[in-house]
Design an enzyme around this catalytic site. Sequence first.
Site, PDB file in Angstrom:
ATOM      1  N   THR A  96       0.862  -1.174   0.000  1.00 53.97           N
ATOM      2  CA  THR A  96       0.000   0.000   0.000  1.00 53.97           C
ATOM      3  C   THR A  96       0.902   1.229   0.000  1.00 53.97           C
ATOM      4  O   THR A  96       1.616   1.488   0.973  1.00 53.97           O
ATOM      5  CB  THR A  96      -0.926   0.020   1.230  1.00 53.97           C
ATOM      6  OG1 THR A  96      -1.792  -1.110   1.169  1.00 53.97           O
ATOM      7  CG2 THR A  96      -1.759   1.296   1.266  1.00 53.97           C
ATOM      8  N   LYS A 171      -7.690   1.219  -2.408  1.00 52.60           N
ATOM      9  CA  LYS A 171      -7.227   0.799  -1.086  1.00 52.60           C
ATOM     10  C   LYS A 171      -7.338   1.949  -0.092  1.00 52.60           C
ATOM     11  O   LYS A 171      -7.747   1.743   1.060  1.00 52.60           O
ATOM     12  CB  LYS A 171      -5.773   0.310  -1.152  1.00 52.60           C
ATOM     13  CG  LYS A 171      -5.138  -0.040   0.186  1.00 52.60           C
ATOM     14  CD  LYS A 171      -5.768  -1.246   0.850  1.00 52.60           C
ATOM     15  CE  LYS A 171      -5.234  -1.468   2.276  1.00 52.60           C
ATOM     16  NZ  LYS A 171      -3.873  -1.987   2.330  1.00 52.60           N
ATOM     17  N   LYS A 239      -0.131   4.717   8.919  1.00 46.97           N
ATOM     18  CA  LYS A 239       0.630   4.861   7.670  1.00 46.97           C
ATOM     19  C   LYS A 239      -0.338   5.019   6.495  1.00 46.97           C
ATOM     20  O   LYS A 239      -0.165   5.899   5.640  1.00 46.97           O
ATOM     21  CB  LYS A 239       1.512   3.638   7.448  1.00 46.97           C
ATOM     22  CG  LYS A 239       2.429   3.736   6.236  1.00 46.97           C
ATOM     23  CD  LYS A 239       2.631   2.381   5.580  1.00 46.97           C
ATOM     24  CE  LYS A 239       1.773   2.260   4.340  1.00 46.97           C
ATOM     25  NZ  LYS A 239       1.821   0.938   3.709  1.00 46.97           N
TER      26      LYS A 239
END
Lengths: 292, 292
Positions: A96, A171, A239
């Site tokens: 990601t 995502k 994150k």
Amino acid sequence: MERIGFIGLGIMGTPMCLHVLEAGYPVTVYNRTAVKMQPLLKAGAAAAPTPKAAAQRADIVITMVTDTADAQQVIIGEDGIVHGAAPGSVVIDMSTISPSATRMIAAELQQKGIDMLDAPVSGGDSGAMAGTLAIMAGGKKPVFDRCLPVLQSMGKTITHVGDQGMGQTAKLCNQILVAVTNMAVCEALSFARKAGLDPDLMIEATRNGAAGSWQLANLGPKMVQRDFAPGFMVDLQQKDLRLALETAREMKLPVPGTSLVNQLFLSCQAKGEGREGTQALIKALERLAAHS
Amino acid sequence: MERIGFIGLGIMGTPMCLHVLEAGYPVTVYNRTAVKMQPLLKAGAAAAPTPKAAAQRADIVITMVTDTADAQQVIIGEDGIVHGAAPGSVVIDMSTISPSATRMIAAELQQKGIDMLDAPVSGGDSGAMAGTLAIMAGGKKPVFDRCLPVLQSMGKTITHVGDQGMGQTAKLCNQILVAVTNMAVCEALSFARKAGLDPDLMIEATRNGAAGSWQLANLGPKMVQRDFAPGFMVDLQQKDLRLALETAREMKLPVPGTSLVNQLFLSCQAKGEGREGTQALIKALERLAAHS
């Protein structure tokens, strides 16, 4: 059968790579910390000394690393995949990372005739082990079709969501949904607890209607039981929220709810709860109040 | 068979009262605007000139009115239920009102030997018409058990969630969940749209995992189709959020996500969207940005 390279053997990458091996593909692995390659070598993979070397022996190279800088390093850095991969080969980045960085990496690969999919996953290490990850893939449709059998060895719901960068975009949407819905659950449970309402009854009374969510059904009971084991870790959620907020900033898009959750999770990180599950968000709210 | 009084024949009360009639109970109705009693009279109900008069002819009096002040008026105000109901009778307030006001009303009724349940509902007018409402009831268990057959004529998931006031508390938890989860959907869809990701594909790729919710599956597609018909109206959601925020303030409990949604919905109300469905929240977010 396509030869597979696999870069990044962490808590996600290791079980994913094992599934690729089990599906019968010849696999060459690389990991920065070499000892983590051992389980894969025992399972039949070959080892490479650099990402470049792994790419030289592969038709499709999968990367599963932590963050944008790591992906840039192993794909287009010194001794990176781009220096070993043949024209006509494919890089599938399942990390990601930033959608805009993804498009920059893809452009560099394209100059060498190397194709790329961004195919980040959802489902955590339990999904990786079970081979039931949700995979959101961006890139050209023929490239997606070519790679689909490999993706199917690792995941269950595999969606082609658009061009390069759109997998990462999907995502980040997923993480926005997860984070803000989590906040909904935390506020409702804090409200119930403070008002003296049995939180299990609250969940039971609300979960099957318009208030229902995966977060309520799955993280709600963990919050009630004060079970803060991950699941999905606060540090990793942060994150991903940073990526979402940076991308939103690039687009000049205000996302005030996402920003608020990001701020509240900072309290968890400040209190040393960064490696707990995301249900620890309720502790940040509780610290704002005087729960007795 | 218990004789039922029914006070408040609006968009919710009318179909709920029809279900009670269909279940075979003798029903006496009262409504401030008398003409709204007509459909019930045609269906076999008797009319009363005041809440007091309706209570005189009932063992169980159901109230379904708009807000706290309305409930206080019809239950303990002039010509209110308390002045007509016999000791041993029960008031079931199915309105959504303040939990603390509920306990004050219940205490006044108790002085006359009248019992009370607070039993607010979730499911909207479609749930009221289908007889599938979720009902969250607070009050003594024997009183709940006595009233359960009547509640079953109107709803499907009927949960006894605790003492008096806890039904309202559970309903406010439900509304916190609904509102903040709605914000999650709005931010993810705005993000997708701004980034050029097909919003239907985003919903498809995320709805079955940890990001999933009733709001995403049901309101998400309406937002994509720009269908802002209610469902559940912004103005009513705002009334419930006001109750939640007031109650949280009484408890000194910060609920920053809920407060943020309440603020964003003010933009919808300012723009004349108060009678649209709650999916109009996405328009408040879009006004903050420069969607093209």
